[in-house]
Design an enzyme around this catalytic site. Structure first.
Site, mmCIF file in Angstrom:
data_model
loop_
_atom_site.group_PDB
_atom_site.id
_atom_site.type_symbol
_atom_site.label_atom_id
_atom_site.label_comp_id
_atom_site.label_asym_id
_atom_site.label_seq_id
_atom_site.Cartn_x
_atom_site.Cartn_y
_atom_site.Cartn_z
ATOM 1 N N GLN A 223 0.824 -1.191 0.000
ATOM 2 C CA GLN A 223 0.000 0.000 0.000
ATOM 3 C C GLN A 223 0.870 1.258 0.000
ATOM 4 O O GLN A 223 2.079 1.200 0.203
ATOM 5 C CB GLN A 223 -0.942 -0.017 1.212
ATOM 6 C CG GLN A 223 -1.829 -1.269 1.219
ATOM 7 C CD GLN A 223 -2.922 -1.226 2.256
ATOM 8 O OE1 GLN A 223 -3.524 -0.195 2.492
ATOM 9 N NE2 GLN A 223 -3.199 -2.380 2.865
ATOM 10 N N LEU A 346 13.393 5.507 11.706
ATOM 11 C CA LEU A 346 14.532 4.950 12.427
ATOM 12 C C LEU A 346 15.816 5.320 11.698
ATOM 13 O O LEU A 346 15.784 5.742 10.535
ATOM 14 C CB LEU A 346 14.387 3.432 12.531
ATOM 15 C CG LEU A 346 13.224 2.935 13.402
ATOM 16 C CD1 LEU A 346 13.092 1.423 13.292
ATOM 17 C CD2 LEU A 346 13.409 3.359 14.851
ATOM 18 N N ASP A 412 -1.755 -9.274 11.093
ATOM 19 C CA ASP A 412 -0.831 -9.180 9.960
ATOM 20 C C ASP A 412 0.635 -9.143 10.396
ATOM 21 O O ASP A 412 1.459 -8.485 9.766
ATOM 22 C CB ASP A 412 -1.157 -7.916 9.154
ATOM 23 C CG ASP A 412 -0.456 -7.887 7.803
ATOM 24 O OD1 ASP A 412 -0.348 -8.957 7.176
ATOM 25 O OD2 ASP A 412 -0.026 -6.795 7.382
ATOM 26 N N GLU A 417 11.332 -7.140 13.360
ATOM 27 C CA GLU A 417 12.707 -6.720 13.118
ATOM 28 C C GLU A 417 13.455 -6.472 14.424
ATOM 29 O O GLU A 417 12.843 -6.191 15.465
ATOM 30 C CB GLU A 417 12.747 -5.446 12.257
ATOM 31 C CG GLU A 417 12.222 -5.637 10.852
ATOM 32 C CD GLU A 417 12.391 -4.386 9.998
ATOM 33 O OE1 GLU A 417 13.195 -3.500 10.373
ATOM 34 O OE2 GLU A 417 11.705 -4.293 8.963
#
Length: 546
Positions: A223, A346, A412, A417
């Site tokens: 998206q 980040l 989802d 990470e």
């Protein structure tokens, strides 16, 4: 005549005596009511010791956000949870409702915002949120400012801008750093930012108000996402509003076909902070001008070509991505203004490499196939023997993420990470939460499969969840208050009341799941404890010297 005077005097005396007795009775009743009011007592030195105690009876909840049912043997952690709005410890037991915890609700059953704000402050003042965590050593910081090694380098580093960027001067002093750089330098092995971070206000203010000088599409994903840049070189990840806040996801829509929601990204940041994790990068809502703040400043020609005007005169665009970037899925303003979430980026991957891990409980992303964890009864035992879940805190960190996902109904979570610098011994990053808060009328029990199958949770997480189930710190109330601080709250609440009510309902489910695990483990003699005691450092601090 004398007889009449005596009678009148006697009547007056009797009247005065009656009035005197009546006044004394009133005074006695008033004194008694004042005497019975609870007085503020100083914080007990045993509060933290009790919080670090691991001998909790299985907890059952009788209703939404009611205190745990094991009130026959209350420990002092329950007493501590009866603080008033100023964080003071009261003498009332946990089962007694504090003033303002119920009543005076609005038409939706929600408490006044002022009451919720006092609960939020009391929550963040609680010892569970203010006890020292693991020591942060030099290698536990993600980034460090390099010391100057040459005399010629004593002058400050100057970044001379071109076009719309500011000329900024940075040196080793944190006072010279912009908010986004302070955020980057504050990331450690254990959290993205500290509790009550003094930089948070400046950082969120930047995200919400600073001039945008660049907007380009971020590659990857299904998206539309943009990277927005600010004059001080800070960057944020933009996710647009695609549907109304109170629109509930269609029951017939698969989780992998759902749209991402800008308010879900904002709410996930607030919920993650309320749970005490601090593993979601700060996110703020913002109202943007699609022409001035995206189309006119973008250097992304492919993005610029996707702008158009709808039949009713609204500015729309759709970008380019894997699935939902087309005129049928265009993002449109009203007429040119659009709500969006902006999450601070980040550190660049060239400075801080991140590793992506496939979730052991990843869904099949198929309309007909089931994943292994859905068919194998002993699936968790296999995960526990597989690195990195076979040692350290990785499984506990993953369960923390599972609790967050269940509370906000995020199905989802296919990957997560970590920062590669820290290896396997570090917390997980709770990124990409746009598909959360889609349904409020239905809970998804399969999200809790890792907790139910492994029956393992860290004690600090368990204690905070118990705390948030009490009326004094009710999860829905503190969440409502926290979200009210976002700029988009002026237009409408970030989460509709049914979503807030669902948080309390789902919290009860998490507590009941842990209680079932405890009961089962008590039957299976010799099995591992359900609640992992991660408060050893607290016990060391609380043990009297000598």
């Amino acid at each position: 005549m004398m007889r009449c005077l005596r009678r009148r005097s006697r009547t007056i005396c009797l009247s005065l005596a009656f009035i005197t007795v009546f006044l004394h009775l009133l005074l006695a009743l008033a004194s008694l009511s004042i005497y019975q009011l609870p007085c503020d007592s100083p914080p007990s030195p045993n509060i933290l010791r009790a919080l670090a105690r691991s001998s909790f009876a299985p907890t059952g909840l009788s209703g939404l956000a009611d205190p745990p049912a094991d009130t026959t043997q209350r420990d002092s952690s329950d007493v501590d949870a009866s603080k008033d709005g100023k964080g003071r410890v009261g003498t009332a037991p946990a089962s007694v409702e504090v003033a303002g915890s119920r009543g005076h609700h609005d038409n939706n059953g929600a408490e006044p915002l002022e009451s919720g704000m006092s609960k939020l402050e009391a929550l963040f003042d609680h010892p569970l949120y203010n006890t020292p965590g693991p020591a942060v050593l030099e290698d536990d910081w993600l980034l460090r400012v390099k010391p100057k090694v040459k005399a010629a380098e004593e002058s400050s580093q100057m970044w001379v801008s071109q076009e719309s960027y500011e000329d900024v001067t940075w040196n080793s002093s944190s006072d010279s750093h912009p908010p986004w750089l302070r955020f980057h330098l504050g990331i450690s092995r254990w959290q993205l930012y500290p509790h009550r971070d003094p930089n948070m206000e400046a950082l969120t203010q930047q995200l919400a108000t600073h001039r945008i000088v660049s907007a380009v599409q971020k590659s990857g994903g299904t998206q539309l996402k943009l990277v927005m840049s600010f004059p001080n070189y800070g960057q944020a990840l933009f996710k647009p509003m695609k549907q109304e806040r109170d629109d509930e996801t269609n029951y017939n829509l698969y989780y992998f076909s759902d749209f991402e929601r800008h308010n879900a990204e904002i709410a996930a940041f607030h919920l993650d902070r309320i749970l005490g994790y601090r593993r979601v990068p700060p996110v703020v809502g913002r109202l943007l001008d699609l022409i001035k703040e995206i189309k006119d400043i973008t250097t992304d020609r492919k993005l610029a070509r996707t702008f158009f005007t709808s039949p009713v005169g609204n500015v729309c665009f759709y970008g380019q991505c894997s699935y939902y970037c087309s005129t049928e899925h265009a993002v449109c303003g009203r007429p040119g203004d659009l709500e969006a979430s902006l999450a601070v980026m980040l550190p660049d991957l060239s400075l801080a490499t991140r590793r992506s891990w496939r979730s052991p409980w990843r869904r099949s992303y198929s309309r007909s196939k089931l994943a292994k964890w859905e068919t194998e009864s002993d699936y968790c035992s296999k995960v526990k023997t597989t690195p990195p879940y076979d040692k350290g805190s990785r499984l506990l960190d993953f369960i923390d993420l599972v609790v967050l996902d269940f509370l906000m109904s995020n199905m989802d979570r296919h990957h997560y990470e970590t920062f590669e610098k820290f290896g396997d011994n570090t917390v997980l990053l709770h990124l990409d939460n746009g598909r959360a808060f889609g349904r409020h009328s239905r809970d998804e029990p399969s999200i809790l499969a890792p907790l139910e199958q492994c029956c393992r949770i860290r004690q600090t997480t368990w204690l905070r969840l118990r705390l948030l189930s009490l009326p004094q710190y009710r999860l829905s109330d503190v969440m409502r208050a926290s979200l009210s601080q976002d700029p988009l709250h002026r237009a409408a609440p970030l989460l509709a009341e049914p979503h807030l009510a669902a948080l309390d309902r789902r919290l009860r489910t998490v507590l009941e799941t842990v209680s079932r695990c405890q009961k089962q483990r008590s039957v299976d003699a010799g099995s591992d404890e359900v609640i992992f005691d991660d408060t050893a450092h607290l016990k060391d601090l609380l043990t009297p010297a000598g």
